[in-house]
Write a protein that holds these residues in place. Sequence first.
Motif, short mmCIF file in Angstrom:
data_model
loop_
_atom_site.label_atom_id
_atom_site.label_comp_id
_atom_site.label_asym_id
_atom_site.label_seq_id
_atom_site.Cartn_x
_atom_site.Cartn_y
_atom_site.Cartn_z
N ASN A 119 0.89 -1.16 -0.01
CA ASN A 119 -0.02 0.11 -0.13
C ASN A 119 0.77 1.22 0.04
OD1 ASN A 119 -1.89 1.77 0.36
ND2 ASN A 119 -3.13 0.99 2.06
N GLN A 120 0.87 2.10 -1.11
CA GLN A 120 1.68 3.35 -1.25
C GLN A 120 3.19 2.83 -1.34
OE1 GLN A 120 0.68 6.32 1.41
NE2 GLN A 120 -1.26 6.86 0.34
N LEU A 121 3.37 2.08 -2.26
CA LEU A 121 5.00 1.73 -2.48
C LEU A 121 5.50 2.40 -3.77
CD1 LEU A 121 7.28 -0.35 -2.41
CD2 LEU A 121 6.00 -1.78 -3.76
N ALA A 122 6.78 2.94 -3.31
CA ALA A 122 7.52 3.74 -4.43
C ALA A 122 8.71 3.37 -4.78
CB ALA A 122 7.57 5.01 -4.08
N ILE A 123 9.01 2.89 -6.00
CA ILE A 123 10.20 2.29 -6.66
C ILE A 123 10.70 3.33 -7.53
CG2 ILE A 123 11.62 0.27 -7.63
CD1 ILE A 123 9.08 -1.28 -6.77
N ILE A 124 11.71 4.17 -7.08
CA ILE A 124 12.08 5.18 -8.02
C ILE A 124 13.67 5.08 -8.31
CG2 ILE A 124 12.48 7.89 -8.28
CD1 ILE A 124 10.04 7.86 -6.01
N GLY A 125 13.91 5.19 -9.77
CA GLY A 125 15.51 5.19 -10.07
C GLY A 125 16.19 4.01 -9.52
N THR A 126 15.59 2.96 -9.42
CA THR A 126 16.21 1.73 -8.89
C THR A 126 16.75 0.74 -9.79
OG1 THR A 126 15.25 1.90 -6.74
CG2 THR A 126 15.70 -0.33 -7.35
N THR A 127 17.80 0.07 -9.94
CA THR A 127 18.36 -0.89 -11.11
C THR A 127 18.47 -2.23 -10.30
OG1 THR A 127 19.47 0.94 -11.98
CG2 THR A 127 20.04 -1.44 -12.58
N MET A 128 17.77 -3.35 -11.11
CA MET A 128 17.78 -4.67 -10.75
C MET A 128 18.50 -5.44 -12.08
SD MET A 128 14.33 -5.02 -8.71
CE MET A 128 13.91 -4.08 -7.48
N ASP A 129 19.51 -5.94 -12.09
CA ASP A 129 20.14 -6.39 -13.17
C ASP A 129 21.02 -7.48 -12.95
OD1 ASP A 129 22.33 -5.17 -12.09
OD2 ASP A 129 22.75 -3.88 -13.68
N ASN A 130 21.50 -8.22 -13.79
CA ASN A 130 22.18 -9.29 -13.79
C ASN A 130 21.52 -10.41 -12.85
OD1 ASN A 130 24.34 -11.37 -14.46
ND2 ASN A 130 25.55 -10.52 -12.88
N PHE A 131 20.19 -10.72 -12.90
CA PHE A 131 19.64 -11.76 -12.15
C PHE A 131 19.17 -12.82 -12.74
CE2 PHE A 131 16.42 -8.73 -12.85
CZ PHE A 131 15.24 -9.40 -12.93
N GLY A 132 18.65 -13.90 -12.10
CA GLY A 132 18.04 -14.95 -12.74
C GLY A 132 17.09 -15.74 -11.79
N GLY A 133 16.68 -16.90 -12.18
CA GLY A 133 16.24 -17.89 -11.32
C GLY A 133 14.74 -18.17 -11.51
N GLY A 134 14.33 -17.87 -12.58
CA GLY A 134 12.65 -18.16 -13.12
C GLY A 134 11.89 -17.32 -12.38
N GLU A 135 12.24 -16.29 -11.79
CA GLU A 135 11.21 -15.43 -11.14
C GLU A 135 10.66 -14.15 -11.73
OE1 GLU A 135 9.23 -16.89 -9.17
OE2 GLU A 135 10.29 -18.80 -8.29
N HIS A 136 10.78 -13.18 -11.09
CA HIS A 136 10.29 -11.87 -11.44
C HIS A 136 11.20 -10.62 -11.05
CE1 HIS A 136 6.53 -13.89 -12.89
NE2 HIS A 136 6.49 -14.07 -11.58
N GLY A 137 11.49 -9.77 -11.63
CA GLY A 137 12.23 -8.63 -11.29
C GLY A 137 11.49 -7.99 -10.23
#
Length: 635
Positions: free
Chosen positions: A350-368
Amino acid sequence: MRGRANLLFLAVALAGSACACHSGASKVRAMDATAIGNTCGNGSIEAGETCDGSNLNGASCTSLGFTSGALGCAASCRFDTSGCVGALSLTVTPSRTTCAAPCGVFFDATTTTGLQNGDYVGANFSWDFDSTKVDPTGIHEQTVGFVTAHVFDNPGTYQVSVGVRDLAGHAGSTTVTITVSAMTGPTIYVAANGNDKNAGTMALPMATLAAALKANSAAQTSILLRRGDTFKVTSELVVGASGPFLIGAYGAVGTAAPILSSTAGTVGSITSPDIRLVDLHVVSTAAATIGLNASSPHALIERVEIEGIGSTSTNGANTFSINPTAKPVFIVDCHAHSFQGYGLYGTSPNQLAIIGTTMDNFGGGEHGVRLQGGTDNGTTTGQYANSSYMAESVVTSNDTNTAVSAVQFRGNNQNVVFVGNTVNREVGIQPQNDSSLEHVSFVLAEGNLVNDPRPNTYYVPFTVKANHVVVRNNIFVNAVLAVAVQSHPLLPVGYVDDISVYNNTGYAYPPAGGDMTDQVYLVGHHGTTGSLIVENNVLATAVTSPNTAILSSDHMGSDTEDHNLVFAPNVKGSLSNPGSGTGDLVADPQFASTDVTTASPFQLSAGSPAVDSGTAVPVYQDRLLSARPSGSGWD
């Protein structure tokens, strides 16, 4: 208009087009004019500016949809509409108006009245979080959307200027004042060569974060770890201090952030409101979720690097995990990488902010990123994820052990704003699977770049099984179907309804080794009786199939498709049915550049047949927030 119990697992943190428009951008901060190097104050209007000093570019209050008044230009080179009079009553609800720096504030404009059809999703909200330039070096200062968020990093009195235009072009504006003070409590210093019996001054630092937390829990306290040092923490640390409270870093600018290193299990917890973690580097390869459990409102995680979480596990872990016990939560300018599993898992946030954030070089069959509301079980209604804002972020899976998707808005989920992001896998706006009865609704996806560079990969950038979704100003690269609007077996056949696709660019030139015989569509509409509008889009492709078209539809629902442009130069002969609208074109869009690494990919050249040949749609800004239309007609 129509399992996770913890708030934040901050992995080991305490463990030891542009399309039909004149301009566009693909940078992470595509919504932020300060990031594209404009020269505000020179009297000329560059990309990202709507005005400059007395130069209003011919605009007036009435041309912007107001009824009367005097238009001005703010110090940020954005229109100042405070002197305009409009019919719309713009209402903005901030999560707070006073705070200590750095502080996050969440803004909600969904209660604005007077909007045509009450439609806040289709309306154009434009934000300037520092219109008087209190912080000249501030970033993420301009954005769009009916829910937004911003972190005010420095003390000062900020004027947040907000404007709106609805589906009919009527306008309104307002300002909100946010007063930010400095932290007034003690500053405690911690260094690897310190001593926990020391006073915690810079000359006599303490040695461990655990000891510093135990000895200092008063409000307004800052605990700073020395840059360049590594701290190993092996037992649970509880941040039960009275907020505002900060854990951060000190030392020479440019020196590496302090490292928190551990292979332990879940070891940290926040039990108080208004806690900030900034400028830290978290390292762990543990299989179990290792991190920071937060159960407090206004938790801020800023400029934190996290690496390795779950990399020794088959199933991985969650770098961040959010639950609904606290709102709002801010994850800003962080970098999560080299992990296995989820970059962020939100359980009914509830009221979550994700700003200017990098998620990279990952795996595992799930979701970023997976933001998951509850599920209806037939007798009770699942808990909704509500008011999520993700902006100017990057989510890029690796190719050898790939993620299933980049971002998923799932479960019972409403009021989502997804703007200015760059991803290399699918974005899903849908129930989590075909056996879950879930409702996703009220979603704005604007100004994003989706680019999966893998050859021979059938991918759909946006999958939409939701109600009332606006998809505008996005760029989709190498997709055989850019936006798939589909039914769901447990939802009524008319639930997937009121979908608008405006001013997007599809560019399908397969990488080397890719299949050039595929048929390519910009939008697909199947299995639902709901309505769909597809206007002012551009589709350019190198494939050879004559079945390539703007729209693929079974015509169960209502389709409005017009004023779109298709370019398929490798098709021998004519396209079978490129578009059915009288204003559709088959022509070269004449992109100035198709290089997605440049600041403005897929910007139209001056002589493009797409310029001034569109129809009037309720999209009043392009991807750089420049006013639309910008010429004699709509692009």
